[in-house]
Design a protein around this motif. Structure first.
Motif, PDB file in Angstrom:
ATOM      1  N   ARG A  71       0.835  -1.207   0.000  1.00  0.00           N
ATOM      2  CA  ARG A  71       0.000   0.000   0.000  1.00  0.00           C
ATOM      3  C   ARG A  71       0.871   1.259   0.000  1.00  0.00           C
ATOM      4  O   ARG A  71       0.479   2.294  -0.540  1.00  0.00           O
ATOM      5  CB  ARG A  71      -0.881  -0.039   1.249  1.00  0.00           C
ATOM      6  CG  ARG A  71      -2.043   0.906   1.243  1.00  0.00           C
ATOM      7  CD  ARG A  71      -3.049   0.471   2.312  1.00  0.00           C
ATOM      8  NE  ARG A  71      -3.626   1.611   3.003  1.00  0.00           N
ATOM      9  CZ  ARG A  71      -4.558   2.410   2.493  1.00  0.00           C
ATOM     10  NH1 ARG A  71      -5.018   2.210   1.280  1.00  0.00           N
ATOM     11  NH2 ARG A  71      -5.020   3.419   3.198  1.00  0.00           N
ATOM     12  N   GLU A  93      -1.390  10.801  -1.968  1.00  0.00           N
ATOM     13  CA  GLU A  93      -2.679  10.427  -2.541  1.00  0.00           C
ATOM     14  C   GLU A  93      -2.836  10.929  -3.975  1.00  0.00           C
ATOM     15  O   GLU A  93      -3.634  10.400  -4.744  1.00  0.00           O
ATOM     16  CB  GLU A  93      -3.828  10.989  -1.694  1.00  0.00           C
ATOM     17  CG  GLU A  93      -3.882  10.456  -0.265  1.00  0.00           C
ATOM     18  CD  GLU A  93      -3.106  11.315   0.718  1.00  0.00           C
ATOM     19  OE1 GLU A  93      -2.191  12.071   0.286  1.00  0.00           O
ATOM     20  OE2 GLU A  93      -3.397  11.235   1.926  1.00  0.00           O
ATOM     21  N   ASP A  94      -2.080  11.968  -4.327  1.00  0.00           N
ATOM     22  CA  ASP A  94      -2.183  12.518  -5.673  1.00  0.00           C
ATOM     23  C   ASP A  94      -1.118  11.953  -6.606  1.00  0.00           C
ATOM     24  O   ASP A  94      -0.884  12.481  -7.690  1.00  0.00           O
ATOM     25  CB  ASP A  94      -2.066  14.045  -5.616  1.00  0.00           C
ATOM     26  CG  ASP A  94      -3.177  14.648  -4.764  1.00  0.00           C
ATOM     27  OD1 ASP A  94      -4.316  14.167  -4.883  1.00  0.00           O
ATOM     28  OD2 ASP A  94      -2.895  15.565  -3.973  1.00  0.00           O
ATOM     29  N   TRP A 122       3.949   8.746   8.193  1.00  0.00           N
ATOM     30  CA  TRP A 122       3.300   8.374   6.929  1.00  0.00           C
ATOM     31  C   TRP A 122       3.050   6.870   6.857  1.00  0.00           C
ATOM     32  O   TRP A 122       1.949   6.423   6.584  1.00  0.00           O
ATOM     33  CB  TRP A 122       4.149   8.860   5.754  1.00  0.00           C
ATOM     34  CG  TRP A 122       3.551   8.484   4.431  1.00  0.00           C
ATOM     35  CD1 TRP A 122       3.992   7.549   3.558  1.00  0.00           C
ATOM     36  CD2 TRP A 122       2.363   9.040   3.847  1.00  0.00           C
ATOM     37  NE1 TRP A 122       3.171   7.475   2.470  1.00  0.00           N
ATOM     38  CE2 TRP A 122       2.162   8.380   2.614  1.00  0.00           C
ATOM     39  CE3 TRP A 122       1.446  10.022   4.253  1.00  0.00           C
ATOM     40  CZ2 TRP A 122       1.088   8.672   1.780  1.00  0.00           C
ATOM     41  CZ3 TRP A 122       0.379  10.313   3.416  1.00  0.00           C
ATOM     42  CH2 TRP A 122       0.208   9.635   2.196  1.00  0.00           C
ATOM     43  N   VAL A 126      -0.562   5.083   6.784  1.00  0.00           N
ATOM     44  CA  VAL A 126      -0.971   4.254   5.642  1.00  0.00           C
ATOM     45  C   VAL A 126      -1.402   2.875   6.149  1.00  0.00           C
ATOM     46  O   VAL A 126      -2.280   2.234   5.589  1.00  0.00           O
ATOM     47  CB  VAL A 126       0.173   4.131   4.613  1.00  0.00           C
ATOM     48  CG1 VAL A 126      -0.185   3.125   3.520  1.00  0.00           C
ATOM     49  CG2 VAL A 126       0.466   5.488   3.977  1.00  0.00           C
ATOM     50  N   ASP A 274      -3.966  -2.234  -4.844  1.00  0.00           N
ATOM     51  CA  ASP A 274      -4.106  -0.795  -4.665  1.00  0.00           C
ATOM     52  C   ASP A 274      -2.949  -0.248  -3.825  1.00  0.00           C
ATOM     53  O   ASP A 274      -2.512  -0.882  -2.880  1.00  0.00           O
ATOM     54  CB  ASP A 274      -5.435  -0.503  -3.960  1.00  0.00           C
ATOM     55  CG  ASP A 274      -5.791   0.974  -4.027  1.00  0.00           C
ATOM     56  OD1 ASP A 274      -5.361   1.653  -4.982  1.00  0.00           O
ATOM     57  OD2 ASP A 274      -6.510   1.452  -3.126  1.00  0.00           O
ATOM     58  N   ILE A 276      -1.200   3.799  -2.448  1.00  0.00           N
ATOM     59  CA  ILE A 276      -1.515   5.215  -2.320  1.00  0.00           C
ATOM     60  C   ILE A 276      -1.024   5.954  -3.572  1.00  0.00           C
ATOM     61  O   ILE A 276       0.162   5.900  -3.893  1.00  0.00           O
ATOM     62  CB  ILE A 276      -0.869   5.823  -1.061  1.00  0.00           C
ATOM     63  CG1 ILE A 276      -1.238   5.026   0.188  1.00  0.00           C
ATOM     64  CG2 ILE A 276      -1.271   7.294  -0.916  1.00  0.00           C
ATOM     65  CD1 ILE A 276      -2.692   4.992   0.541  1.00  0.00           C
ATOM     66  N   ARG A 278      -2.393   5.414  -6.649  1.00  0.00           N
ATOM     67  CA  ARG A 278      -2.601   4.656  -7.883  1.00  0.00           C
ATOM     68  C   ARG A 278      -3.633   5.302  -8.796  1.00  0.00           C
ATOM     69  O   ARG A 278      -3.432   5.406 -10.005  1.00  0.00           O
ATOM     70  CB  ARG A 278      -3.023   3.218  -7.576  1.00  0.00           C
ATOM     71  CG  ARG A 278      -3.114   2.379  -8.848  1.00  0.00           C
ATOM     72  CD  ARG A 278      -3.396   0.928  -8.581  1.00  0.00           C
ATOM     73  NE  ARG A 278      -4.753   0.742  -8.129  1.00  0.00           N
ATOM     74  CZ  ARG A 278      -5.381  -0.432  -8.156  1.00  0.00           C
ATOM     75  NH1 ARG A 278      -4.754  -1.507  -8.590  1.00  0.00           N
ATOM     76  NH2 ARG A 278      -6.608  -0.540  -7.715  1.00  0.00           N
ATOM     77  N   ARG A 279      -4.721   5.757  -8.185  1.00  0.00           N
ATOM     78  CA  ARG A 279      -5.770   6.341  -9.004  1.00  0.00           C
ATOM     79  C   ARG A 279      -5.234   7.536  -9.808  1.00  0.00           C
ATOM     80  O   ARG A 279      -5.460   7.651 -11.005  1.00  0.00           O
ATOM     81  CB  ARG A 279      -6.924   6.790  -8.107  1.00  0.00           C
ATOM     82  CG  ARG A 279      -8.131   7.189  -8.901  1.00  0.00           C
ATOM     83  CD  ARG A 279      -9.303   7.623  -8.074  1.00  0.00           C
ATOM     84  NE  ARG A 279      -9.107   7.536  -6.617  1.00  0.00           N
ATOM     85  CZ  ARG A 279     -10.080   7.757  -5.752  1.00  0.00           C
ATOM     86  NH1 ARG A 279     -11.275   8.036  -6.173  1.00  0.00           N
ATOM     87  NH2 ARG A 279      -9.854   7.704  -4.455  1.00  0.00           N
TER      88      ARG A 279
ATOM     89  N   GLU B 311      -7.652   6.793   1.866  1.00  0.00           N
ATOM     90  CA  GLU B 311      -6.410   7.520   1.685  1.00  0.00           C
ATOM     91  C   GLU B 311      -6.017   8.126   3.028  1.00  0.00           C
ATOM     92  O   GLU B 311      -6.885   8.545   3.795  1.00  0.00           O
ATOM     93  CB  GLU B 311      -6.606   8.616   0.633  1.00  0.00           C
ATOM     94  CG  GLU B 311      -6.805   8.027  -0.756  1.00  0.00           C
ATOM     95  CD  GLU B 311      -6.847   9.086  -1.838  1.00  0.00           C
ATOM     96  OE1 GLU B 311      -7.200  10.239  -1.533  1.00  0.00           O
ATOM     97  OE2 GLU B 311      -6.520   8.755  -2.989  1.00  0.00           O
ATOM     98  N   ARG B 316      -6.960  10.358   8.359  1.00  0.00           N
ATOM     99  CA  ARG B 316      -6.544  11.248   9.451  1.00  0.00           C
ATOM    100  C   ARG B 316      -7.680  12.167   9.866  1.00  0.00           C
ATOM    101  O   ARG B 316      -7.876  12.449  11.049  1.00  0.00           O
ATOM    102  CB  ARG B 316      -5.351  12.097   9.013  1.00  0.00           C
ATOM    103  CG  ARG B 316      -4.057  11.320   8.933  1.00  0.00           C
ATOM    104  CD  ARG B 316      -2.989  12.159   8.259  1.00  0.00           C
ATOM    105  NE  ARG B 316      -1.702  11.484   8.276  1.00  0.00           N
ATOM    106  CZ  ARG B 316      -0.678  11.848   7.524  1.00  0.00           C
ATOM    107  NH1 ARG B 316      -0.793  12.865   6.682  1.00  0.00           N
ATOM    108  NH2 ARG B 316       0.466  11.199   7.590  1.00  0.00           N
TER     109      ARG B 316
END
Lengths: 396, 525
Positions: A71, A93-94, A122, A126, A274, A276, A278-279, B311, B316
């Motif tokens: 992930r 996430e981006d 982080w 996650v 999936d 973080i 990926r989209r 996410e 959070r």
């Protein structure tokens, strides 16, 4: 104030230049001798020992450890077997790069990640909701990188219990030095044959001494950050906060980069489980990235000409530069070289950086800014494949 | 094609409102409730033999009239009983203060208690509150704008709120801005001298809150609680659960299916992390085009979706929601009506009986909670439902529902299993200081702690509001910043409970607005 690493007792007495820097809060030698040249050539021609203890190290364990690592990272960890190491970036996430490092699979449910920056929060976040623990083991492990064509020959005499001839590129093994357990990974930041040794801090000096007792006959030298910086550019390897800015530190969107924009598209497993980012990365892949990572060779004749205009022979810095300079095409800025250096082994001025996607094809002629006697000039350069230097013994 | 257009998780009043609205426009709706009774935290349950006990909410004055009309709830069996009294506040000195729906009658009562200046100001105070709550009512019915996109529809909707605020006139407009974030104790200080009056009115400002009346933003809660009309109390014939029954009837009439005793184990996601249905506790999968959860955000995302599918930045935010339940409940079956000091007629007990002799008293009650203990002298709000509907208990007996604050979810010493009965004793002892005959009347009792709210009713940390209603958790910040429009980062998953705008209380508005948002998003489905 930076603190000493576990090797400080040895490195401090060798650091004749007194040229230290802070690396992640640790004292790191920039150059041991007044000039870095012998250290650089040790990496390329014999062997060099580089204290890389300041790296951040995290251990991830538990029944869902693999799921957590998967992930976090953009690569597919299910393809990482026990005893294997993977280089990988990880993203927010981006789909923007946070950091990059290595993942070592020590067991089915046990991983060790290295990072350039603190990532505990982080990784922990996650993993929230997963049955996996993240532990910062940065201070529990000293790390010494032994790089160069002679590194294997030296280590074969120092380490016991490891079949170094059988240890493939990006593989790991457990061995011992004088009865102390050492993890050996066939990894490095030089693009050469090399290994990284992970040992408990109290045994760091013991390891150092054992290495140099044998290594003297093989031209083993301690090497600092200056020599390493040249080697890593020759290998086309990225440096955080120089070649890219972590998404966690970027002040504006434009400062962030995706793996695709840094030549790391090969390390993005969109079809795996999936992870973080990926989209966002799928969307970027579909629409095409704005930027591309390139290697550049500066045209030497062009440099000579610019310097000749003021009556000088070409002046190139002996050290790598971490100051970005603009890249041009047809008079328009289309990117920037983020790291550049004179490569002593290739005898070329080389650079890595980012350009608009359309200018990234190998062979594309560009111009790079160069300052000659305080005047900004442009020298010819051409896009080339990286790594610039890729000796056969790296993977042999 | 899926079996259902929408699955609604949770049969509280908001979930039922959502289900009823979606069914009304022809969507195939399935509502799942894990307990054997509908109503969630606004249910009527057979706690004592032969009785119908309101275990959660007791007052329906906030419930939106337009929902009653839209869904023909009166035809479905909903009947309100207006309280003749708003608040009866017995005092430690043996006297009492009664607030009536009628402003002038109340003013006389205040004067009788020896506060002629307060009595004189009271009508103006009520007028200001009504002006401000008129704007608040519009805000409560308007989905918060998406600040990233600021769409035309958002702007138009909030333009109406702005216009309405402007129409208050310069002074009132500034008053609104100044008053909303104020501590209720300070706001009432600007109006009244009587500590008894301040306590009786102002205690509403800490409803379900983990703040004392000297905490910022408590005036907003006072206004929120008054948004159904200041000085009003309204009950449901047959108990609060009858509201849920009426909503269920309206939903079923339009074809919605409602299943009790059906717990959802998790929300099913596809490979793209979009909701595709639910898995029941018995392992059955049910697919739907959309899933609407009336559970609070933490429960929805951490228990049903799984934090590992979120996410980190959203995870959070959900983790940071302040729940901090602070409310306990003691339900009593009484062999007769209690006699309070200073009480002249039984009718005085038909509204809210409030033990809050001053706001200092309430603040002191909060002090204990700050340090993880329940209040030694708690704020109590009690209602006797059998005065509105005598059929709720056997003849001659009465049901009393006492809401006690503060009972912090996180106890410093001990746990709620061991503290439950002690809290019950303590609550009764406090009330007995004002109604000495009460202990002797008790035939049965039930104590609901914050832990019970969580374990039996599914309220995270026992927060009856589905998250604190502080200024930092309202409007565009509810349930979390950036997701105030009922949608979630999980495609096809919506929130329709009190965790969404406007928040807690039996309003039905989150359920209504969520249904509207879903229909707007999935107009074609």
């Amino acid at each position: 104030m930076p603190v000493p690493t576990p090797f400080h007792g040895r490195t401090a007495v060798l650091c004749e230049s007194y040229d230290w820097r802070s690396w992640a809060g640790y004292l790191a030698v920039s150059v041991y001798e007044p000039s870095h040249e012998r250290e650089y050539y040790a990496i390329r021609n014999s062997a060099a020992a580089i204290d890389v203890s300041p790296l951040f190290k995290y251990e991830i364990s538990g029944p869902e450890a693999a799921r957590l690592v998967d992930r976090i990272i953009t690569r597919d960890v299910t393809k990482c077997r026990v005893g294997q190491v993977m280089y990988t970036p990880w993203c927010d996430e981006d789909g923007k790069l946070i950091d990059d490092g290595t993942v070592a699979r020590l067991g089915e449910n046990l991983f060790r990640l290295t990072a350039a920056e603190p990532n505990l929060r982080w990784f922990t976040d996650v993993g929230y909701g997963l049955e996996a623990q993240v532990r910062d083991v940065s201070q529990e492990l000293a790390a010494l990188s032994v790089q160069g064509p002679n590194s294997r020959a030296i280590l074969k005499q120092v380490l016991t219990g490891v079949d170094l001839d059988g240890l493939g590129y990006f593989r790991l093994a457990q061995g011992e030095v004088a009865g102390v357990p050492v993890t050996v990974t066939r990894t490095g930041y030089t693009g050469d044959l090399g290994y990284e040794l992970w040992i408990r801090p109290s045994a760091a000096e013991l390891l150092w001494d054992a290495l140099f007792a044998v290594g003297a006959g093989y031209g083993l030298m301690p090497a600092g950050m200056v020599a390493l910086d040249i080697a890593r550019i020759e290998a086309g390897l990225l440096l955080i906060e120089v070649d890219y800015k972590s998404a966690h530190h970027a002040l504006i969107e434009a400062q962030k980069s995706s793996p695709y924009e840094l030549g790391l598209g090969w390390a993005v497993a969109l079809d795996g489980a999936d992870f973080i980012g990926r989209r966002a990365l799928r969307a970027e892949k579909a629409r095409g990235s704005e930027w591309a990572f390139v290697g550049l060779e500066v045209d030497w004749l062009s440099l000579e000409k610019l310097f000749a205009q003021v009556g000088l022979p070409p002046q190139v810095a002996g050290r790598a530069s971490r100051t970005a300079v603009p890249l041009y095409k047809n008079g328009r800025q289309i990117g920037q070289a983020t790291s550049h250096t004179f490569s002593p082994i290739l005898k070329k001025q080389i650079a890595i950086g980012q350009v608009r996607r359309t200018y990234a094809a190998p062979g594309t002629p560009l111009e790079i800014e160069i300052t000659v006697e305080h005047v900004r000039q442009r020298a010819r350069a051409v896009v080339v494949q990286t790594p610039f230097y890729n000796p056969p013994h790296k993977k042999a | 094609m899926n079996d259902y257009n929408a699955i609604v998780i949770g049969g509280g009043h908001n979930g039922l409102v959502t289900a009823a609205y979606l069914a009304k426009v022809g969507r195939r709706v399935l509502l799942l409730e894990q307990r054997g009774v509908l109503g969630g935290a606004a249910a009527t349950e057979a706690v004592f033999p032969g009785c119908r006990v309101d275990t959660g909410a007791v007052d329906a004055s906030l419930f939106a009239d337009e929902i009653v009309r839209d869904l023909f709830l009166k035809m479905a069996g909903l009947h309100f009983v207006e309280g003749k009294v708003a608040v009866f506040a017995p005092q430690p000195d043996g006297r009492s203060l009664t607030l009536y729906p009628d402003v002038h009658k109340t003013a006389q009562e205040i004067a009788r208690l020896g506060h002629p200046q307060d009595a004189q100001k009271y009508p103006a105070f009520v007028q200001q509150v009504n002006h401000l709550t008129a704007v608040l009512q519009t805000m409560m019915r308007t989905p918060p704008p998406d600040l990233h996109t600021l769409s035309l529809s958002d702007l138009t909707a909030w333009g109406k709120v702005a216009l309405q605020t402007r129409r208050l006139g310069g002074r009132e407009m500034m008053a609104l801005l100044r008053i909303l974030p104020m501590p209720v104790a300070e706001y009432l200080d600007t109006w009244f001298q009587s500590a008894a009056l301040q306590g009786a009115i102002g205690a509403a400002g800490i409803t379900g809150s983990y703040l004392g009346p000297m905490g910022g933003g408590t005036t907003l809660m006072l206004l929120y609680q008054a948004s159904g009309g200041f000085g009003r109390s309204r009950f449901v014939l047959g108990g609060m659960g009858q509201l849920a029954q009426a909503l269920a009837g309206a939903a079923r009439q339009n074809g919605a299916e409602i299943r009790l005793h059906t717990a959802v184990a998790r929300i099913l996601l596809n490979e793209e992390n979009a909701a595709i249905g639910v898995r029941l506790a018995d392992g059955t999968d049910i697919l739907a085009d959309a899933v609407l959860s009336s559970l609070d955000a933490r429960r929805t995302f951490f228990h049903l979706v799984g934090a590992q599918h979120l996410e980190p930045r959203f995870m959070r935010q959900v983790r940071a929601i302040r729940y901090r339940g602070s409310t306990a409940r003691v339900n009593l079956l009484l062999n007769g009506l209690p006699q309070f000091n200073g009480q002249e007629s039984a009718a005085q007990l038909s509204g809210h009986i409030r033990i809050a002799p001053s706001l200092t008293y309430v603040e002191k009650a909060y002090d204990a909670a700050k340090y993880g203990r329940f209040s030694p002298q708690p704020y109590l709000n009690a209602t006797i439902s059998t005065l509105a509907d005598p059929t709720l208990a056997p003849t001659g007996q009465h049901l009393m529902h006492i809401t006690m604050q503060y009972a912090p979810y996180h106890l410093r010493d001990g746990n709620w299993e061991s503290e439950r009965e002690r809290l019950g004793d303590h609550t009764i002892a406090t009330l007995a200081q004002y109604a000495p005959n009460l202990p002797a009347l008790i035939a049965n009792r039930q104590v609901i702690t914050p832990l019970d709210w969580e374990q039996q009713y599914g309220l995270t940390e026992g927060s009856i509001m589905h998250g604190q209603m502080g200024l930092d958790q309202l409007l565009v910040l509810r349930p979390v910043p950036g997701w105030s429009q009922y949608r979630t980062p999980i495609a096809n998953l919506y929130l329709c409970g009190a965790g969404a705008h406007p928040g807690g209380g039996v309003t039905g508005i989150p359920g209504y607005l969520a249904a509207r948002e879903l229909l707007r998003q999935k107009a074609g489905v």
